[in-house]
Design an enzyme around this catalytic site. Structure first.
Site, short mmCIF file in Angstrom:
data_model
loop_
_atom_site.label_atom_id
_atom_site.label_comp_id
_atom_site.label_asym_id
_atom_site.label_seq_id
_atom_site.Cartn_x
_atom_site.Cartn_y
_atom_site.Cartn_z
N CYS A 79 0.84 -1.21 0.00
CA CYS A 79 0.00 0.00 0.00
C CYS A 79 0.88 1.26 0.00
O CYS A 79 1.50 1.57 -1.00
CB CYS A 79 -0.98 -0.03 1.16
SG CYS A 79 -2.39 1.08 0.92
N HIS A 167 -3.75 -5.41 0.75
CA HIS A 167 -3.20 -5.86 2.03
C HIS A 167 -3.27 -7.38 2.14
O HIS A 167 -4.32 -7.94 2.47
CB HIS A 167 -3.99 -5.22 3.18
CG HIS A 167 -3.73 -3.75 3.34
ND1 HIS A 167 -2.69 -3.26 4.11
CD2 HIS A 167 -4.35 -2.68 2.79
CE1 HIS A 167 -2.70 -1.95 4.04
NE2 HIS A 167 -3.70 -1.56 3.25
N GLU A 169 -2.02 -9.17 4.42
CA GLU A 169 -1.98 -9.60 5.81
C GLU A 169 -3.36 -9.75 6.44
O GLU A 169 -3.48 -10.37 7.51
CB GLU A 169 -1.14 -8.61 6.64
CG GLU A 169 -1.74 -7.22 6.82
CD GLU A 169 -1.41 -6.25 5.70
OE1 GLU A 169 -1.48 -5.04 5.93
OE2 GLU A 169 -1.10 -6.72 4.58
#
Length: 509
Positions: A79, A167, A169
């Site tokens: 990002c 993202h 994660e």
């Protein structure tokens, strides 16, 4: 030194999730604020640049010098990190016409790229950004896009660096962990050998070198962190460790005696100190929650100090500090605003002049539990719900009396016992009963009553930073309510707290 992935934190709410996902791959990683790059980097196998609330176009946006890493070890920008790589090489980053938040489908332009290995076409990813990469610099290759984002992922072949605008994660990115594994294991070449067993072995060796033949004192709370700290130190130095377990009179029903026996059965060198009257006397008439915390914190330090001074030639103070505490103290924006003060042994007076030892300071809470399991600590202790340092003092709203403590201990005992009997305890992260500082009208038999209200609280969480209330079965809540009202004199009403954090906190005070 062990293979390490370095994560530079630019203030993203997801940075700890990146570290957790990498640790789940049995690869060691550390989070550092972007302005605090470690000096010794020979053991660092790869660098991850986190997201950020900043825009790279802000005049005060963080833009560290990455020359130490770029072209020398693999780099992954997530990002903001991807936008930073673009910006610093002359690409164009601008406010997105379509602000992309939430789910998106990934279209693979270069499916054979090592970062995208085994990532299916049209897999779901999670977006959360207001800026977007409009134009990639010369030499950058776009490797994936989404319906709205042209440059969702790119590679810089000459620098062995990648950037992604989603993202990986977060839970909603279906193959996010696979992408991180591609980077950490396949690209960076990290050895997946960082396990609880390896942590224990290396920690014991390190503790023995650091402590030698000196004595260590540790304040036990009955919680997971201090318990694992104690057992790990005991494995390393045996009876050189002196544990002190203080009863502040605000523990759960029978907890002081029960946990003290458990500790002794585990072979720990522990002394129990019953200071309950001292704490309750000091709290008499106090209603302000911050004042309660300060009184309890001060008294704990005094009691612990008095007991520790009875042990001759102590050199070290052990603490159950864990990694989120360390990250918080060095956060990008400085320590977070104090919502409520925390009760910790870390406030011990300087006059003690003890060296600090914190064997768990690089572990997340879930990792602490895994290490505890590998050490053979009973599930009953490892699986205990978190319990606030000030104990029931902040679950009794208003002033504290011995009668109120006994009342809420009994109500809490009924609630927790019920959760265990119904097989619900392990499905809940934290639960407890709260005594409200108000009374309500009720009817018992033919008589009007005016008695206390008890609120029940049960939440799902990972680390306490956010939490959702648990949808406990109605029949269970009805049964527990009935038991509390019938068995706990002074209570005529039970309510269930259905607030999430945020906006509420887990505890009421």
């Amino acid at each position: 030194m062990k293979d390490t992935i370095l994560i530079l934190d630019f203030g993203s709410q997801y940075t700890q999730l990146i570290a957790r996902k990498i640790r789940e791959l049995n690869v060691y990683c550390e989070i550092h604020p972007y302005y605090h790059v470690p000096q010794h980097i020979s053991h660092i196998k790869g660098l991850i640049l986190s997201g950020s609330p900043f825009s790279v176009n802000d005049h005060n946006a963080p833009k560290p010098d990455l020359s130490t890493f770029l072209g020398k070890i693999p780099v992954l920008g997530i990002c903001y990190g991807a936008q930073l790589l673009t910006h610093m090489h002359g690409g164009k980053v601008g406010a997105s016409g379509l602000r992309e938040y939430g789910r998106a489908k990934l279209h693979l332009l270069k499916p054979n790229n090592p970062l995208l290995k085994k990532i299916p076409e049209k897999s779901q990813v999670w977006m959360s950004h207001g800026d977007t990469i409009d134009d990639l610099p010369e030499g950058f290759e776009c490797i994936a896009s989404t319906e709205d984002i042209r440059n969702a992922a790119f590679e810089i072949p000459t620098l062995k660096a990648w950037g992604i605008q989603f993202h990986p994660e977060v839970y909603h990115s279906e193959y996010g962990k696979d992408l991180l594994k591609n980077f950490v294991v396949n690209i960076c070449g990290c050895d997946q050998s960082w396990t609880p067993e390896s942590f224990i072995q290396s920690s014991i060796e390190s503790l023995r070198r650091k402590i030698g033949v000196e004595k260590v004192v540790l304040g036990l709370s009955g919680g997971v962190d201090s318990t694992v700290t104690a057992v790990l130190l005991s494995e390393a130095i045996g009876d050189q460790l002196h544990c002190i377990f203080v009863n502040n009179g605000l523990l759960r029903k029978n907890e002081f005696q029960h946990v003290l026996h458990q500790y002794r059965d585990m072979g720990l060198n522990v002394k129990g100190v019953d200071a309950s009257e001292r704490f309750l006397d000091a709290l008499r008439g106090v209603t302000d929650p911050e004042q309660k915390r300060k009184i309890i914190g001060r008294l704990f330090i005094e009691v612990f100090d008095e007991e520790a001074l009875k042990i001759e030639d102590v050199s070290f103070l052990a603490q159950g500090t864990i990694y989120p505490d360390v990250i918080e103290s060095a956060s990008v924006a400085g320590p977070s605003a104090t919502i409520k003060s925390h009760h910790n042994v870390g406030g011990l007076p300087e006059v003690m002049k003890l060296k600090i030892v914190e064997p768990l300071r690089m572990l997340f809470k879930d990792e602490v539990r895994r290490v505890g399991a590998a050490l053979g600590i009973p599930d009953e202790l490892l699986g205990r719900h978190p319990f606030p340092g000030p104990g029931l003092a902040i679950r009794i709203l208003g002033d504290i009396t011995p009668e109120k403590v006994a009342l809420i201990q009994e109500a809490d005992y009924i609630f927790i016992k019920g959760l265990k009997e119904e097989g619900l305890y392990e499905q809940v992260w934290q639960a407890g009963a709260i005594l409200l500082d108000s009374r309500s009208v009720g009817v018992m038999g033919d008589e009007r009553t005016y008695e206390y209200v008890v609120a029940l609280r049960a939440v799902h969480s990972t680390d306490g930073m956010t939490a959702d209330w648990v949808h406990l079965p109605y029949d269970f809540l009805a049964r527990i309510s009935n038991q509390i009202i019938n068995r706990v004199p002074g209570v005529n009403r039970v309510v269930y707290d259905i607030s999430s954090k945020p906006p509420a906190t887990i505890e009421w005070e």
